[in-house]
Design a protein around this motif. Sequence first.
Motif, PDB file in Angstrom:
ATOM      1  N   ALA A 255      14.293  44.259  32.013  1.00 57.65           N
ATOM      2  CA  ALA A 255      15.303  43.892  33.008  1.00 57.65           C
ATOM      3  C   ALA A 255      16.584  43.385  32.358  1.00 57.65           C
ATOM      4  O   ALA A 255      17.470  42.891  33.060  1.00 57.65           O
ATOM      5  CB  ALA A 255      14.737  42.826  33.942  1.00 57.65           C
ATOM      6  N   ARG A 256      16.671  43.502  31.029  1.00 51.50           N
ATOM      7  CA  ARG A 256      17.855  43.089  30.272  1.00 51.50           C
ATOM      8  C   ARG A 256      18.101  41.583  30.377  1.00 51.50           C
ATOM      9  O   ARG A 256      19.217  41.103  30.246  1.00 51.50           O
ATOM     10  CB  ARG A 256      19.112  43.835  30.726  1.00 51.50           C
ATOM     11  N   GLN A 257      17.020  40.820  30.613  1.00 46.74           N
ATOM     12  CA  GLN A 257      17.119  39.368  30.669  1.00 46.74           C
ATOM     13  C   GLN A 257      16.722  38.729  29.341  1.00 46.74           C
ATOM     14  O   GLN A 257      16.850  37.518  29.173  1.00 46.74           O
ATOM     15  CB  GLN A 257      16.221  38.822  31.789  1.00 46.74           C
ATOM     16  N   PHE A 258      16.221  39.551  28.436  1.00 50.36           N
ATOM     17  CA  PHE A 258      15.822  39.080  27.111  1.00 50.36           C
ATOM     18  C   PHE A 258      16.017  40.239  26.154  1.00 50.36           C
ATOM     19  O   PHE A 258      15.686  41.389  26.479  1.00 50.36           O
ATOM     20  CB  PHE A 258      14.353  38.628  27.114  1.00 50.36           C
ATOM     21  N   ARG A 259      16.557  39.951  24.982  1.00 53.32           N
ATOM     22  CA  ARG A 259      16.830  41.018  24.017  1.00 53.32           C
ATOM     23  C   ARG A 259      15.520  41.656  23.550  1.00 53.32           C
ATOM     24  O   ARG A 259      14.614  40.971  23.075  1.00 53.32           O
ATOM     25  CB  ARG A 259      17.581  40.463  22.806  1.00 53.32           C
ATOM     26  N   SER A 260      15.441  42.981  23.664  1.00 54.10           N
ATOM     27  CA  SER A 260      14.215  43.665  23.262  1.00 54.10           C
ATOM     28  C   SER A 260      13.995  43.576  21.757  1.00 54.10           C
ATOM     29  O   SER A 260      12.850  43.456  21.297  1.00 54.10           O
ATOM     30  CB  SER A 260      14.259  45.132  23.701  1.00 54.10           C
ATOM     31  N   ASP A 261      15.089  43.613  20.954  1.00 51.83           N
ATOM     32  CA  ASP A 261      14.900  43.527  19.501  1.00 51.83           C
ATOM     33  C   ASP A 261      14.397  42.145  19.098  1.00 51.83           C
ATOM     34  O   ASP A 261      13.583  42.019  18.175  1.00 51.83           O
ATOM     35  CB  ASP A 261      16.201  43.872  18.764  1.00 51.83           C
ATOM     36  N   LEU A 262      14.822  41.108  19.803  1.00 53.12           N
ATOM     37  CA  LEU A 262      14.304  39.764  19.522  1.00 53.12           C
ATOM     38  C   LEU A 262      12.847  39.652  19.951  1.00 53.12           C
ATOM     39  O   LEU A 262      12.029  39.047  19.251  1.00 53.12           O
ATOM     40  CB  LEU A 262      15.146  38.712  20.241  1.00 53.12           C
ATOM     41  N   TYR A 263      12.512  40.270  21.076  1.00 56.33           N
ATOM     42  CA  TYR A 263      11.122  40.251  21.551  1.00 56.33           C
ATOM     43  C   TYR A 263      10.182  40.859  20.515  1.00 56.33           C
ATOM     44  O   TYR A 263       9.153  40.270  20.171  1.00 56.33           O
ATOM     45  CB  TYR A 263      11.031  41.011  22.879  1.00 56.33           C
ATOM     46  N   TYR A 264      10.551  42.037  19.990  1.00 66.59           N
ATOM     47  CA  TYR A 264       9.686  42.684  19.001  1.00 66.59           C
ATOM     48  C   TYR A 264       9.657  41.899  17.693  1.00 66.59           C
ATOM     49  O   TYR A 264       8.633  41.890  16.998  1.00 66.59           O
ATOM     50  CB  TYR A 264      10.154  44.124  18.756  1.00 66.59           C
ATOM     51  N   ARG A 265      10.757  41.231  17.364  1.00 64.69           N
ATOM     52  CA  ARG A 265      10.792  40.431  16.129  1.00 64.69           C
ATOM     53  C   ARG A 265       9.885  39.211  16.248  1.00 64.69           C
ATOM     54  O   ARG A 265       9.232  38.819  15.284  1.00 64.69           O
ATOM     55  CB  ARG A 265      12.239  39.992  15.850  1.00 64.69           C
ATOM     56  N   LEU A 266       9.824  38.614  17.432  1.00 63.77           N
ATOM     57  CA  LEU A 266       8.972  37.440  17.643  1.00 63.77           C
ATOM     58  C   LEU A 266       7.496  37.813  17.674  1.00 63.77           C
ATOM     59  O   LEU A 266       6.636  36.990  17.362  1.00 63.77           O
ATOM     60  CB  LEU A 266       9.348  36.736  18.948  1.00 63.77           C
ATOM     61  N   CYS A 267       7.198  39.048  18.069  1.00 64.37           N
ATOM     62  CA  CYS A 267       5.812  39.470  18.254  1.00 64.37           C
ATOM     63  C   CYS A 267       5.253  40.149  17.007  1.00 64.37           C
ATOM     64  O   CYS A 267       4.646  41.231  17.089  1.00 64.37           O
ATOM     65  CB  CYS A 267       5.694  40.398  19.455  1.00 64.37           C
ATOM     66  N   GLY A 268       5.449  39.522  15.840  1.00 65.09           N
ATOM     67  CA  GLY A 268       4.795  40.057  14.647  1.00 65.09           C
ATOM     68  C   GLY A 268       3.295  40.058  14.822  1.00 65.09           C
ATOM     69  O   GLY A 268       2.586  40.988  14.442  1.00 65.09           O
ATOM     70  N   PHE A 269       2.793  38.975  15.406  1.00 63.54           N
ATOM     71  CA  PHE A 269       1.378  38.883  15.792  1.00 63.54           C
ATOM     72  C   PHE A 269       1.362  38.264  17.181  1.00 63.54           C
ATOM     73  O   PHE A 269       1.788  37.123  17.368  1.00 63.54           O
ATOM     74  CB  PHE A 269       0.587  38.011  14.807  1.00 63.54           C
ATOM     75  N   ALA A 270       0.922  39.025  18.176  1.00 62.75           N
ATOM     76  CA  ALA A 270       0.905  38.547  19.552  1.00 62.75           C
ATOM     77  C   ALA A 270      -0.501  38.106  19.925  1.00 62.75           C
ATOM     78  O   ALA A 270      -1.480  38.802  19.651  1.00 62.75           O
ATOM     79  CB  ALA A 270       1.379  39.641  20.506  1.00 62.75           C
ATOM     80  N   LEU A 271      -0.601  36.943  20.539  1.00 63.23           N
ATOM     81  CA  LEU A 271      -1.895  36.369  20.901  1.00 63.23           C
ATOM     82  C   LEU A 271      -1.815  35.853  22.330  1.00 63.23           C
ATOM     83  O   LEU A 271      -0.969  35.014  22.644  1.00 63.23           O
ATOM     84  CB  LEU A 271      -2.239  35.226  19.937  1.00 63.23           C
ATOM     85  N   GLU A 272      -2.666  36.364  23.192  1.00 62.74           N
ATOM     86  CA  GLU A 272      -2.691  35.905  24.586  1.00 62.74           C
ATOM     87  C   GLU A 272      -3.903  35.005  24.808  1.00 62.74           C
ATOM     88  O   GLU A 272      -5.038  35.379  24.488  1.00 62.74           O
ATOM     89  CB  GLU A 272      -2.732  37.075  25.561  1.00 62.74           C
TER      90      GLU A 272
END
Length: 621
Positions: A476-493
Amino acid sequence: MPPLSSLDRARAALEAGGRFPGGALNPEIARSWERCVAGGLDPGQRPSEVVVPFAEVKARREARALLRRLALAQMQLLYEQIAGSEFMIAFGDADGVVLDTLSDARFSESEAGRAIVPGSRWDETMRGTNALGLALVEQAPAAVYGREHFFASHGRLSCVAVPIFDPAGRIAGLIDASSTNEARQQHTHALVRMAAAAVENGLIAQERSDVLLIALHPRAEYLDTLSAGLIALSPEGVLLSLNRPARAMLAGLEAEPGQRFEALFDGNLGAVADEMAAHGVARLRDRAGSLLHVSCRRLAGRTAVPVKAAPPAVTPSKASVPTPAFVCEDPVLRRRMRGLEAAVRSRLAVHIHGETGTGKELMARHVHEISGRTGPFVAVNCGALPESLFIGELFGHERGAYTSARNEGSSGLIRLADKGTLFLDEVGEIPLAAQSALLRFLDTMELRAIGGTRVVKLDVQIVSATNRDLAAAAAARQFRSDLYYRLCGFALEIPPLRARSDFDAIARHLLALHAPDATLREAALQRARLRPWHGNIRELQSFLRRAVLTDDALDEAEEDDEPADPEAAAEVCRHCADTMLARLRCRQIREAYRDSGGNVLATARQLGISRTTVYKHLDDA
């Protein structure tokens, strides 16, 4: 009178019922016309416009939640890239059913725009030759321009469609771009191809969390592009999946899931991982002798791959991994935590997702513990910092750098975390203006205070957390997609409390912290298990504290102790409205059913009940 074009001659022959001249059409268009004629379609008639009910569209969307989320993000990018050209972008499933569309006003008001709607079927047997249906048949990108469409009524529609393949190599869906402009927009075709490739890479990256993702390409400068091959390896070095560029680069080899790394490449995976950890990019040859450059996109999973040790300042001082300071006996959570140690050792950013109160900060502190870092754990509540001061508080500022700056200046919260861990809580609340600054820091680990000139190199473990769907926010362009992928080096839910199998252990652990002499009997635990616990562990903790302070009998909870929730009270079937326990059980079943995407079998397996029981509680849902 100007001579007829080859397409005009073919069109005339088609509409006259004759054989159209050979070579007059692109081969895939000619094959499609032949199939349509053989199927009894009449090019002069209007096609069957089948639209499935919205309830079925909703079910199809839910069944493809991850695929759809990735596709919507790419559709938004496409929408901005080709804006102003009277167009529509559509996402369809493998059956040719359109699930979502993005359109400008002019196209949506056109005849074609009114035909391409969510629920409309565009398979070739009903709609004749069209890009979406043709791409499904050919299992390859397809373009159909103007009068190449089988039905004359589609003669002003030009469209390109590219299939999306899942990690197993099967068509999972398609992205289509359609326009009433008959010009052959080659740039649009290329953009749609890129969008589909990005979705395919996302499917591979998110298929499993405990995988080693490696990008490969003959030229190192292309490793971060969509033309790079992408392979996913298990912790044991077994190939799990690969994208289409990787299949092309490894042509001639048995590059199929189940094959070991050493069977495809001339080298040891451990040595390659060491070189990637040390230099970012490694070189190796495949078994056919071709030279490839490789880089690590993500390291996750309990891997036997030896990774280069971190510098002494951050090397764990203990031989074993610290035991978490919280209960994590739930097998789902333990499976999701696999690879966390390897990710931290490789300095990947860790992103924690979970509902409010599930213990995201406790998990972040556990990341800090297993990193062995000597610096502090610095927690930043991104939602609590005023937008106007966010960058200054995070990055620091010199004296008088801006109007509200502190007189004495500030070193910034990031610098405080040097040699330690920076925990960005509620990361989804970071202002858009600050996201680009944070992205630059994550890429370089270099910091310059506002108003300053000196650049400082830092060593920080990044951990972020949120209860928001960042992928949807990025779409929705409310958060930068490149920053999202950079933060999710390891994603844990972290699963919600109501879904955890170690509820009893959590309750007893929390009670022991606040009232070591108190006990919880099985009857009380059984009642507690059935509560919805919207506040998760935080709510359970408050409940136990309140019970201890008021000297309530923890094993004799009254029925009116159920929290007031008018909305939840209405979410029960007619059979379960009379008693608290029945209401709680019914809500639990219905919520598990919703979480499973409407899958009765999955709900029954999760809760350990029969499908008949599930159906009983859904009879009036």
